[in-house]
Design an enzyme around this catalytic site. Sequence first.
Site, PDB file in Angstrom:
ATOM      1  N   ASP A 130     -56.995 -38.745  38.207  1.00 29.55           N
ATOM      2  CA  ASP A 130     -56.794 -38.218  39.553  1.00 29.55           C
ATOM      3  C   ASP A 130     -58.016 -37.365  39.875  1.00 29.55           C
ATOM      4  O   ASP A 130     -58.125 -36.225  39.413  1.00 29.55           O
ATOM      5  CB  ASP A 130     -55.515 -37.382  39.630  1.00 29.55           C
ATOM      6  CG  ASP A 130     -55.283 -36.818  41.016  1.00 29.55           C
ATOM      7  OD1 ASP A 130     -55.399 -37.588  41.993  1.00 29.55           O
ATOM      8  OD2 ASP A 130     -55.008 -35.611  41.124  1.00 29.55           O
ATOM      9  N   GLU A 159     -57.046 -43.394  41.400  1.00 31.10           N
ATOM     10  CA  GLU A 159     -56.483 -43.414  42.747  1.00 31.10           C
ATOM     11  C   GLU A 159     -57.579 -43.748  43.740  1.00 31.10           C
ATOM     12  O   GLU A 159     -58.692 -43.227  43.664  1.00 31.10           O
ATOM     13  CB  GLU A 159     -55.847 -42.060  43.083  1.00 31.10           C
ATOM     14  CG  GLU A 159     -54.970 -42.118  44.310  1.00 31.10           C
ATOM     15  CD  GLU A 159     -54.126 -40.871  44.466  1.00 31.10           C
ATOM     16  OE1 GLU A 159     -52.892 -40.993  44.393  1.00 31.10           O
ATOM     17  OE2 GLU A 159     -54.697 -39.790  44.658  1.00 31.10           O
ATOM     18  N   ASP A 172     -52.445 -32.201  38.987  1.00 34.97           N
ATOM     19  CA  ASP A 172     -53.458 -33.244  38.848  1.00 34.97           C
ATOM     20  C   ASP A 172     -53.201 -34.094  37.602  1.00 34.97           C
ATOM     21  O   ASP A 172     -53.373 -35.312  37.620  1.00 34.97           O
ATOM     22  CB  ASP A 172     -54.856 -32.622  38.790  1.00 34.97           C
ATOM     23  CG  ASP A 172     -55.133 -31.771  40.017  1.00 34.97           C
ATOM     24  OD1 ASP A 172     -55.255 -32.334  41.114  1.00 34.97           O
ATOM     25  OD2 ASP A 172     -55.205 -30.538  39.870  1.00 34.97           O
TER      26      ASP A 172
END
Length: 169
Positions: free
Chosen positions: A7, A71, A144
Amino acid sequence: MRVFGIDCGTEFTGYGVVEADCEARTPRLVHVAAGTIRLNKKEKTPLRLAQVYAELTALMHLHLPEAVAIEDVFFSANAKSALKLGQVRGVAMLAAAVCGLPVAEYAPLSVKSSVVGHGLAAKEQVQFMVRRLLELDDAFDSADAADALAIAICHIHTAQTLQLQGAGR
């Protein structure tokens, strides 16, 4: 299958390693590792990017994943923030490529849908389901890290679905 989820962030970059244990009586997801790379906002961008690269590369060598999942970029009203995030994503992809690992990218809606079943789920719902899927009692190092685990889980679910679809042909 062992997946290294990332992330990306300009201050905090989360990572999570998840393994699919298909040898068990009931296939399950296994939490291997998770954490956060914390970047000093006072450092110049090249030094922060070098830190992300060095730490991700070391972690990939340590955990030996078969794939990396990141992502995808979401569109932001702030172009400058989106560009900075893109730099971190590029460094994360470079680290994976240097380690010889394939990279898969997933939209935030896909990650949430895969983990929670609803693409517009709140962060708290995602964290709850990640803990549940990985059978974890403790809280995460950071949001995160939880998001990185969710990205890894999304990749495992996607790979399993594609494998089942291929087997049915």
